[in-house]
Design a protein around this motif. Structure first.
Motif, PDB file in Angstrom:
ATOM      1  N   MET A 146       0.840  -1.196   0.000  1.00 31.55           N
ATOM      2  CA  MET A 146       0.000   0.000   0.000  1.00 31.55           C
ATOM      3  C   MET A 146       0.877   1.248   0.000  1.00 31.55           C
ATOM      4  O   MET A 146       2.031   1.198   0.418  1.00 31.55           O
ATOM      5  N   ALA A 147       0.288   2.344  -0.471  1.00 30.27           N
ATOM      6  CA  ALA A 147       1.015   3.610  -0.524  1.00 30.27           C
ATOM      7  C   ALA A 147       0.044   4.739  -0.230  1.00 30.27           C
ATOM      8  O   ALA A 147      -1.183   4.601  -0.376  1.00 30.27           O
ATOM      9  N   ASN A 148       0.597   5.856   0.185  1.00 28.16           N
ATOM     10  CA  ASN A 148      -0.234   7.007   0.533  1.00 28.16           C
ATOM     11  C   ASN A 148      -0.337   8.020  -0.598  1.00 28.16           C
ATOM     12  O   ASN A 148      -1.173   8.926  -0.531  1.00 28.16           O
ATOM     13  N   VAL A 149       0.509   7.928  -1.596  1.00 26.51           N
ATOM     14  CA  VAL A 149       0.528   8.870  -2.701  1.00 26.51           C
ATOM     15  C   VAL A 149       0.232   8.126  -3.989  1.00 26.51           C
ATOM     16  O   VAL A 149       0.873   7.114  -4.288  1.00 26.51           O
ATOM     17  N   VAL A 150      -0.763   8.615  -4.745  1.00 31.24           N
ATOM     18  CA  VAL A 150      -1.213   7.973  -5.980  1.00 31.24           C
ATOM     19  C   VAL A 150      -1.092   8.976  -7.116  1.00 31.24           C
ATOM     20  O   VAL A 150      -1.428  10.161  -6.964  1.00 31.24           O
ATOM     21  N   TRP A 151      -0.613   8.473  -8.253  1.00 28.18           N
ATOM     22  CA  TRP A 151      -0.516   9.297  -9.452  1.00 28.18           C
ATOM     23  C   TRP A 151      -1.702   8.991 -10.370  1.00 28.18           C
ATOM     24  O   TRP A 151      -1.934   7.848 -10.733  1.00 28.18           O
ATOM     25  N   HIS A 152      -2.469  10.045 -10.729  1.00 29.22           N
ATOM     26  CA  HIS A 152      -3.606   9.897 -11.634  1.00 29.22           C
ATOM     27  C   HIS A 152      -3.140  10.231 -13.045  1.00 29.22           C
ATOM     28  O   HIS A 152      -2.773  11.379 -13.326  1.00 29.22           O
ATOM     29  N   VAL A 207      -3.874   0.167  -3.120  1.00 30.39           N
ATOM     30  CA  VAL A 207      -3.261  -1.159  -3.078  1.00 30.39           C
ATOM     31  C   VAL A 207      -2.562  -1.437  -4.408  1.00 30.39           C
ATOM     32  O   VAL A 207      -3.140  -1.208  -5.483  1.00 30.39           O
ATOM     33  N   HIS A 208      -1.325  -1.932  -4.332  1.00 32.52           N
ATOM     34  CA  HIS A 208      -0.596  -2.308  -5.541  1.00 32.52           C
ATOM     35  C   HIS A 208      -1.213  -3.552  -6.177  1.00 32.52           C
ATOM     36  O   HIS A 208      -1.728  -4.428  -5.477  1.00 32.52           O
ATOM     37  N   GLU A 209      -1.137  -3.624  -7.493  1.00 31.00           N
ATOM     38  CA  GLU A 209      -1.626  -4.804  -8.198  1.00 31.00           C
ATOM     39  C   GLU A 209      -0.674  -5.977  -8.027  1.00 31.00           C
ATOM     40  O   GLU A 209      -1.098  -7.122  -7.902  1.00 31.00           O
ATOM     41  N   ARG A 210       0.629  -5.724  -7.998  1.00 31.48           N
ATOM     42  CA  ARG A 210       1.634  -6.789  -7.935  1.00 31.48           C
ATOM     43  C   ARG A 210       2.345  -6.758  -6.586  1.00 31.48           C
ATOM     44  O   ARG A 210       2.622  -5.684  -6.045  1.00 31.48           O
ATOM     45  N   GLU A 232      -5.283  -0.727 -16.277  1.00 31.21           N
ATOM     46  CA  GLU A 232      -5.935   0.203 -17.202  1.00 31.21           C
ATOM     47  C   GLU A 232      -6.861   1.175 -16.496  1.00 31.21           C
ATOM     48  O   GLU A 232      -7.730   1.789 -17.129  1.00 31.21           O
ATOM     49  N   ARG A 233      -6.698   1.374 -15.181  1.00 28.26           N
ATOM     50  CA  ARG A 233      -7.627   2.215 -14.423  1.00 28.26           C
ATOM     51  C   ARG A 233      -7.079   3.599 -14.103  1.00 28.26           C
ATOM     52  O   ARG A 233      -7.565   4.271 -13.202  1.00 28.26           O
ATOM     53  N   ASP A 234      -5.994   3.996 -14.736  1.00 30.59           N
ATOM     54  CA  ASP A 234      -5.459   5.368 -14.643  1.00 30.59           C
ATOM     55  C   ASP A 234      -4.775   5.690 -13.329  1.00 30.59           C
ATOM     56  O   ASP A 234      -4.350   6.838 -13.136  1.00 30.59           O
ATOM     57  N   LEU A 235      -4.649   4.729 -12.403  1.00 29.11           N
ATOM     58  CA  LEU A 235      -4.028   5.007 -11.111  1.00 29.11           C
ATOM     59  C   LEU A 235      -2.712   4.239 -10.997  1.00 29.11           C
ATOM     60  O   LEU A 235      -2.659   3.039 -11.282  1.00 29.11           O
ATOM     61  N   GLN A 236      -1.679   4.928 -10.566  1.00 28.96           N
ATOM     62  CA  GLN A 236      -0.358   4.320 -10.376  1.00 28.96           C
ATOM     63  C   GLN A 236       0.243   4.813  -9.071  1.00 28.96           C
ATOM     64  O   GLN A 236      -0.186   5.840  -8.524  1.00 28.96           O
ATOM     65  N   CYS A 237       1.237   4.048  -8.587  1.00 28.77           N
ATOM     66  CA  CYS A 237       1.932   4.444  -7.357  1.00 28.77           C
ATOM     67  C   CYS A 237       2.697   5.735  -7.618  1.00 28.77           C
ATOM     68  O   CYS A 237       3.468   5.839  -8.579  1.00 28.77           O
ATOM     69  N   VAL A 290       9.243   3.317 -12.134  1.00 27.73           N
ATOM     70  CA  VAL A 290       8.473   2.096 -12.316  1.00 27.73           C
ATOM     71  C   VAL A 290       6.992   2.443 -12.357  1.00 27.73           C
ATOM     72  O   VAL A 290       6.490   3.152 -11.481  1.00 27.73           O
ATOM     73  N   GLU A 291       6.299   1.947 -13.374  1.00 31.46           N
ATOM     74  CA  GLU A 291       4.849   2.123 -13.454  1.00 31.46           C
ATOM     75  C   GLU A 291       4.181   0.977 -12.703  1.00 31.46           C
ATOM     76  O   GLU A 291       4.161  -0.163 -13.176  1.00 31.46           O
TER      77      GLU A 291
END
Length: 447
Positions: free
Chosen positions: A1-7, A79-82, A49-54, A63-64
């Motif tokens: 998990m992370a607190n900052v998300v890139w849209h 939540v990270h996918e991997r 494909e949901r536009d959200l990345q760490c 890293v994407e």
């Protein structure tokens, strides 16, 4: 998990620790982003494909890492996918890990190959990331994954699936560790070195792999075999292969896996499948054996997996240099005439006109001796020399002379052991029976 998300679409960073996500100019931003992500989830849209990345550690490393949003106990979570992206936040890369990456790249470059660290390869809609990817000969790609003792064994999951995904896409997985528990797993091809600090790993000394590389010993299952039959019967009469552990230098491992002279195999022992690294010659002989196990596969030429090196070893980083001490000169004991396996030959033949006659006479004498005793005269001579050296040791009383004679006795005994092993292997005899018959013959004759 992370607190900052890139849209990706809005091209902004979202700070989940703040009510307004650090964007007071955009009211109800969280509700909009969260409901959109949940809607994509109900439609079955992949997370990638949901536009959200760490937007934290992963983004800083280039890293994407796709993410999705959820509410847990009234808290906002991304939540990270991997799992490997998640572990990047839990366990930062250690200095030892970085040293291994640098060493792999340096060893590959010295062998004429190229490579890079933290390589991401796209596979369909997802990605796989490799610690260090070496581009080898003939399009060969070796993906080195370094897993050190930074997390416990329960945290090491998904190894089999990651290795299978890499192999499916043309990358040969090579996992390296310094933990015995990891090296004993059979989920991929593991290699192991001793636990060393970063400065030792990074320097140019000899770093040795102590687990994961094998040499295959091919043998015929008859009454003279040294190994038990793998089928559980007394003797099946077929040919088998037995893997034997062998150390190899880490730099040689990197270069030869890239060149294709060291390859991974899956070796079945009973119901268990073991994964080892072997030479390409042993792999080819094993393929021949699996296709026809009624006879031994032919010998194949193979390059040495490792050899002598002028570099200092890295297995003892804190060792104090040892100064060689010259032993004091001592009077030498009389040389035992029977220590050599064969009589010494003169530098030039005494009679150049009849060398063939002398050799023929020696062969006749040797055959006569072997015909009477059942053993070659060289073995009898070596065993007599060892017994004589032991008898002389028992007759000495001076401490220094006993030390010298004890070493002479050990050398003579070692020569006997080596000769017996070679003879039994050549004649396909039981080594223990040959040794027992030799000792009985020599010591009974001495009486």
């Amino acid at each position: 998990m992370a607190n900052v998300v890139w849209h990706k679409k809005l091209r902004i960073l979202l700070d989940l620790t703040r009510d307004d996500l650090d964007h007071p100019e955009l009211p109800d931003l969280w509700d909009t982003v969260y409901k959109t992500d949940r809607f994509y989830g109900r439609l079955g849209v992949p997370v990638s494909e949901r536009d959200l990345q760490c937007g934290g550690v992963c983004r800083d490393l280039g890293v994407e890492a796709p993410m999705h949003l959820r509410m847990r106990g009234g808290r906002r979570e991304a939540v990270h996918e991997r799992r490997e992206d998640e572990e990047r936040h839990i366990a930062p890369m250690s200095d030892e890990h970085k040293a291994y990456q640098e060493r792999i790249l340096r060893a590959a470059e010295e062998g004429g190959f190229t490579g890079d660290s933290e390589v991401r390869t796209r596979i369909g809609r997802s990605w796989i990331q490799t610690d260090t990817l070496v581009e080898g000969a003939d399009g060969r790609r070796i993906g080195w994954e370094v897993q050190l003792s930074t997390i416990d064994e329960s945290g090491l999951r998904g190894v089999r699936s990651r290795a299978a995904k890499a192999a499916k896409n043309g990358i040969t997985p090579a996992w390296h560790t310094d933990r015995l528990a990891y090296a004993q797993r059979n989920d991929t091809h593991w290699t192991r070195s001793d636990h060393l600090p970063a400065f030792v790993i990074a320097r140019t000394g000899d770093l040795r792999i102590v687990s994961g590389f094998r040499v295959l010993d091919f043998w015929h299952c008859d009454i003279h075999a040294l190994y038990p039959c793998p089928y559980g019967v007394r003797r099946c009469g077929k040919a088998h292969a037995t893997p034997k552990p062998r150390d190899v230098l880490f730099d040689d491992m990197v270069r030869q896996t890239a060149a294709g002279t060291i390859v991974p195999i899956q070796f079945r022992a009973g119901k268990t499948v073991h994964r080892y690294w072997v030479t390409s010659a042993d792999r080819d002989r094993l393929d021949d054996l699996n296709s026809d196990d009624t006879r031994l596969p032919p010998e194949r030429e193979a390059a040495q997996a490792s050899g002598a090196s002028r570099n200092r070893p890295t297995c003892q980083p804190a060792a104090t240099p040892i100064t060689a001490v010259t032993p004091p000169s001592t009077p030498a004991l009389p040389v035992l005439p029977a220590l050599s396996a064969l009589p010494l030959q003169p530098s030039a033949p005494a009679i150049e006109t009849a060398p063939a006659a002398a050799e023929q006479q020696a062969n006749i004498t040797r055959q006569a001796t072997e015909g009477v005793t059942g053993l070659p005269s060289e073995l009898i001579t070596l065993q007599q020399a060892a017994d004589d050296a032991h008898l002389r040791l028992q007759q000495l009383h001076d401490h220094h002379e006993r030390q010298l004679q004890r070493q002479a006795w050990r050398d003579a005994a070692a020569a006997v052991q080596s000769a017996v092993t070679h003879y039994a292997r050549t004649k396909r005899l039981n080594r223990h029976e040959v040794e027992a018959r030799l000792r009985s013959l020599v010591r009974h004759t001495a009486r």
